[in-house]
Write an enzyme that holds these catalytic residues in place. Structure first.
Site, PDB file in Angstrom:
ATOM      1  N   GLY A   1       6.656  -8.432  -0.928  1.00 16.51           N
ATOM      2  CA  GLY A   1       5.646  -9.101  -1.739  1.00 16.51           C
ATOM      3  C   GLY A   1       5.653 -10.585  -1.487  1.00 16.51           C
ATOM      4  O   GLY A   1       6.698 -11.230  -1.577  1.00 16.51           O
TER       5      GLY A   1
ATOM      6  N   CYS B   1       6.472  -4.306  -4.683  1.00 11.73           N
ATOM      7  CA  CYS B   1       7.235  -5.488  -5.065  1.00 11.73           C
ATOM      8  C   CYS B   1       8.687  -5.271  -4.669  1.00 11.73           C
ATOM      9  O   CYS B   1       9.089  -4.172  -4.317  1.00 11.73           O
ATOM     10  CB  CYS B   1       7.169  -5.700  -6.576  1.00 11.73           C
ATOM     11  SG  CYS B   1       5.494  -5.896  -7.201  1.00 11.73           S
TER      12      CYS B   1
ATOM     13  N   THR C   1       5.896  -3.222  12.734  1.00 12.68           N
ATOM     14  CA  THR C   1       6.473  -1.989  12.191  1.00 12.68           C
ATOM     15  C   THR C   1       6.514  -0.840  13.186  1.00 12.68           C
ATOM     16  O   THR C   1       7.423  -0.017  13.155  1.00 12.68           O
ATOM     17  CB  THR C   1       5.674  -1.556  10.933  1.00 12.68           C
ATOM     18  OG1 THR C   1       5.460  -2.713  10.141  1.00 12.68           O
ATOM     19  CG2 THR C   1       6.414  -0.529  10.141  1.00 12.68           C
TER      20      THR C   1
ATOM     21  N   ASN D   1       9.106  -2.724 -10.027  1.00 11.81           N
ATOM     22  CA  ASN D   1       8.450  -2.335  -8.771  1.00 11.81           C
ATOM     23  C   ASN D   1       7.828  -0.961  -8.974  1.00 11.81           C
ATOM     24  O   ASN D   1       8.531  -0.022  -9.348  1.00 11.81           O
ATOM     25  CB  ASN D   1       9.481  -2.289  -7.637  1.00 11.81           C
ATOM     26  CG  ASN D   1       8.908  -1.751  -6.330  1.00 11.81           C
ATOM     27  OD1 ASN D   1       9.627  -1.219  -5.500  1.00 11.81           O
ATOM     28  ND2 ASN D   1       7.606  -1.872  -6.126  1.00 11.81           N
ATOM     29  N   GLY D   2       6.524  -0.876  -8.730  1.00 14.50           N
ATOM     30  CA  GLY D   2       5.846   0.410  -8.910  1.00 14.50           C
ATOM     31  C   GLY D   2       4.549   0.192  -9.639  1.00 14.50           C
ATOM     32  O   GLY D   2       4.080  -0.943  -9.793  1.00 14.50           O
TER      33      GLY D   2
ATOM     34  N   ASP E   1       0.303   2.260  16.374  1.00 14.94           N
ATOM     35  CA  ASP E   1       0.393   1.530  15.107  1.00 14.94           C
ATOM     36  C   ASP E   1       1.099   2.422  14.092  1.00 14.94           C
ATOM     37  O   ASP E   1       1.129   3.648  14.243  1.00 14.94           O
ATOM     38  CB  ASP E   1      -1.004   1.140  14.600  1.00 14.94           C
ATOM     39  CG  ASP E   1      -0.960  -0.125  13.736  1.00 14.94           C
ATOM     40  OD1 ASP E   1       0.159  -0.525  13.321  1.00 14.94           O
ATOM     41  OD2 ASP E   1      -2.022  -0.708  13.483  1.00 14.94           O
ATOM     42  N   ASP E   2       1.671   1.790  13.052  1.00 15.93           N
ATOM     43  CA  ASP E   2       2.375   2.599  12.044  1.00 15.93           C
ATOM     44  C   ASP E   2       1.384   3.375  11.181  1.00 15.93           C
ATOM     45  O   ASP E   2       1.647   4.506  10.769  1.00 15.93           O
ATOM     46  CB  ASP E   2       3.260   1.712  11.160  1.00 15.93           C
ATOM     47  CG  ASP E   2       2.483   0.578  10.522  1.00 15.93           C
ATOM     48  OD1 ASP E   2       2.470  -0.514  11.088  1.00 15.93           O
ATOM     49  OD2 ASP E   2       1.861   0.800   9.462  1.00 15.93           O
TER      50      ASP E   2
ATOM     51  N   TYR F   1       5.696   2.183   6.531  1.00 14.91           N
ATOM     52  CA  TYR F   1       5.311   0.792   6.699  1.00 14.91           C
ATOM     53  C   TYR F   1       6.172  -0.214   5.944  1.00 14.91           C
ATOM     54  O   TYR F   1       6.533  -1.257   6.479  1.00 14.91           O
ATOM     55  CB  TYR F   1       3.849   0.604   6.248  1.00 14.91           C
ATOM     56  CG  TYR F   1       3.422  -0.845   6.218  1.00 14.91           C
ATOM     57  CD1 TYR F   1       3.236  -1.552   7.401  1.00 14.91           C
ATOM     58  CD2 TYR F   1       3.246  -1.523   5.015  1.00 14.91           C
ATOM     59  CE1 TYR F   1       2.878  -2.894   7.381  1.00 14.91           C
ATOM     60  CE2 TYR F   1       2.879  -2.860   4.986  1.00 14.91           C
ATOM     61  CZ  TYR F   1       2.695  -3.541   6.168  1.00 14.91           C
ATOM     62  OH  TYR F   1       2.338  -4.857   6.153  1.00 14.91           O
TER      63      TYR F   1
END
Ligand code: AMP
Length: 513
Positions: free
Chosen positions: A28, A2, A305, A102-103, A367-368, A259
């Site tokens: 998000g 988030c 990314t 966030n978390g 790709d990442d 990412y």
């Protein structure tokens, strides 16, 4: 994952918060919410969807006040997507508190039990963030006597939160009538940084998940909030901070660099862009070891990314770098689409190959990270359909083999393509001639180097299964995965799209629409 933002300013903050959430939108896309403080009243508006869908002019007009917090939501492991779980959350005692998180907490089950049995508090959703808010509220209420509140009392309550809560949490909160509070877990797993803006009336403050929010809103980046630290800014702009944990140690989540974060952000002193360039540099060595160099004609990133890493990899190997995919920027991230069927469809809709870059060539795609492998498999097929001779795939991150329990949505072990497979088996599954994964040491080195050597340990559990909080057992992972797979959570995540919630919370006034 988030994004969170909190601001104490000298003029109305509604537009600043909106712009802050827009610039954190990559963190998000599931739901968004803002609460502002106007005197003793808290104004809230939140809803499901993108920031631009959730807030209309009439909502913005109701978000009055010179301080506020905002949140963009990404459903994390085990949680369903619903309006009831969109943030910020509100609790009316003590004083009236709103909180955005966030978390992901790893002991939320225990916390909810303690809430019910000991603290006698009701948690109305499955959200760990609501539990976190109630732990904070409870610890605060145990310490306040009467309607007064000071910074020390808040910091004491946050020290108690650190004692009770496990997992990852970067938090912004507001206490009605008093001010803005922000704190970070004792490992600093999720990012949080502090900025200021000078005005003739005094300093304004911002706290945000990523420094890019400071840049865009015209604030000066001051510093990262330390692991375990808390800050309190009164609505008049008095600033207090304190370390609230006895043994804080910085172990930030490496997946932010792989990412999640924007490349123009600096997190804990690490430029995300620089970390990704270093990843490309280190990955180049591994590519040389696996594929004879002359066998590659062109290096092509899978946007967006991986661009930094792919460019640096190509530079180091002296190979041409080309953009080979056109991305439809008007389609959201495919990862958040509910269900595999819609995911498959949207990869095709989102990325279209430029055939001439692939025809008759040996191509190294970069790709990442590779998570389920669903995206890669389809992209490789598209590239083959364009007439590529050989297709190699390099990942700037090591194989993702374990669930992420600290706030990044990862599928179950059974869905992760790397779990229980050798590189050759993965290459066969995806349909490439060879797959090249970054070594974990090389990934850590890339990020550590970008910190100037200041940070040497990172939260890397999705690659090595070592969970820093020490409380993750196989039983925990099984339970988390079972929750993820339950039809109830799928149903909820398919729920209606246009739910919005408005609240005015304050003395003598409360209405729910
Ligand atoms: P897949 O292997 O099909 O699951 O897709 C992997 C791609 O999704 C990666 O290349 C990333 O660009 C992106 N990705 C990786 N992790 C996440 C995540 N937790 N949420 C959203 N997208 C992700």
């Amino acid at each position: 994952m988030c994004g969170i933002v909190g601001i104490v300013a000298k003029t109305p903050v509604n537009q600043l918060l909106y712009d802050g959430l827009l610039v954190l939108q990559h963190r998000g896309q599931d739901a968004a919410g803002i609460v502002t403080a106007e005197g003793l009243t808290l104004h809230m508006h939140k809803g499901q969807g993108l920031v631009s869908d959730v807030f209309r002019t009439r909502n913005m007009r109701s978000l009055m006040g010179n301080a506020g917090i905002g949140h963009v939501r990404y459903p994390t492991a085990g949680s369903a997507s619903s309006l009831a779980e969109s943030q910020p959350f509100y609790v009316n005692s003590p004083f009236g508190i709103v909180l955005a998180h966030n978390g992901n907490l790893t002991n939320d089950k225990q916390l909810k039990e303690d809430m019910y049995r000991t603290d006698l508090r009701h948690i109305n959703t499955n959200s760990d963030s609501e539990a976190l808010l109630n732990v904070f509220a409870h610890e605060l209420s145990r310490r306040v006597k009467g309607p007064q509140l000071n910074a020390e009392t808040i910091f004491d309550a946050i020290a108690a939160v650190h004692d009770r809560v496990k997992g990852a949490y970067a938090v912004v909160a507001m206490i009605a009538g008093f001010g803005l509070v922000a704190f970070r877990d004792p490992y600093g797993i999720r990012p949080l940084c502090l900025g200021t803006h000078e005005t003739p009336e005094g300093l304004e403050y911002i706290v945000a998940s990523e420094s890019v929010a400071h840049d865009v809103l015209g604030f000066k980046f001051e510093r990262d909030i330390a692991p375990g630290e808390a800050v309190f800014v009164t609505f008049d702009g008095e600033f207090y901070s304190k370390q609230c944990h006895a043994n804080p140690v910085l172990v930030p989540c490496i997946f932010e660099h792989v990412y999640f974060a924007r490349p123009d952000s600096v997190i804990d002193g690490i430029s995300v862009h620089e970390a990704r360039l270093n990843m490309g540099e280190n990955l180049a060595d591994k590519v040389t070891a696996v594929i004879p160099r002359l066998d590659i004609d062109v290096v092509i990133p899978i946007p967006d990314t991986s661009r930094d890493s792919a460019l640096q990899l190509a530079n180091k190997l002296g190979l041409p770098y080309r953009e080979g995919f056109m991305k439809n920027r008007y389609i959201g991230r495919t990862f958040i689409m509910p269900g595999q069927a819609s995911r498959k469809k949207s990869v095709r809709q989102k990325l279209n190959p430029i055939a001439v870059e692939f025809r008759g060539k040996n191509v190294l795609l970069v790709d990442d990270s590779i998570v389920r492998g669903t995206t890669s498999r389809q992209i490789v097929q598209m590239v083959r359909d364009c007439g590529a001779t050989k297709v190699y795939l390099a990942s700037a991150a090591p194989p993702v083999m374990y669930p992420h329990v600290y706030g990044i949505d990862m599928p179950t072990r059974a869905e992760l393509i790397a779990t229980g497979r050798t590189d050759q088996q993965i290459a066969d599954e995806i349909g490439v001639d060879a797959i090249i994964y970054q070594e974990l040491d090389a990934l850590i080195d890339a990020c550590s180097k970008a910190s100037g050597g200041a940070i040497t340990s990172f939260e890397t559990s999705c690659f090595d299964g070592k969970y820093i909080t020490g409380d993750i057992t196989l039983a925990y992972l099984d339970e988390l995965e079972a929750k993820r797979l339950s039809p109830l959570s799928a149903k909820a995540s398919d729920a209606a799209e246009s739910h919005l919630l408005d609240m005015n919370i304050g003395v003598g006034e409360q209405n729910l629409l």
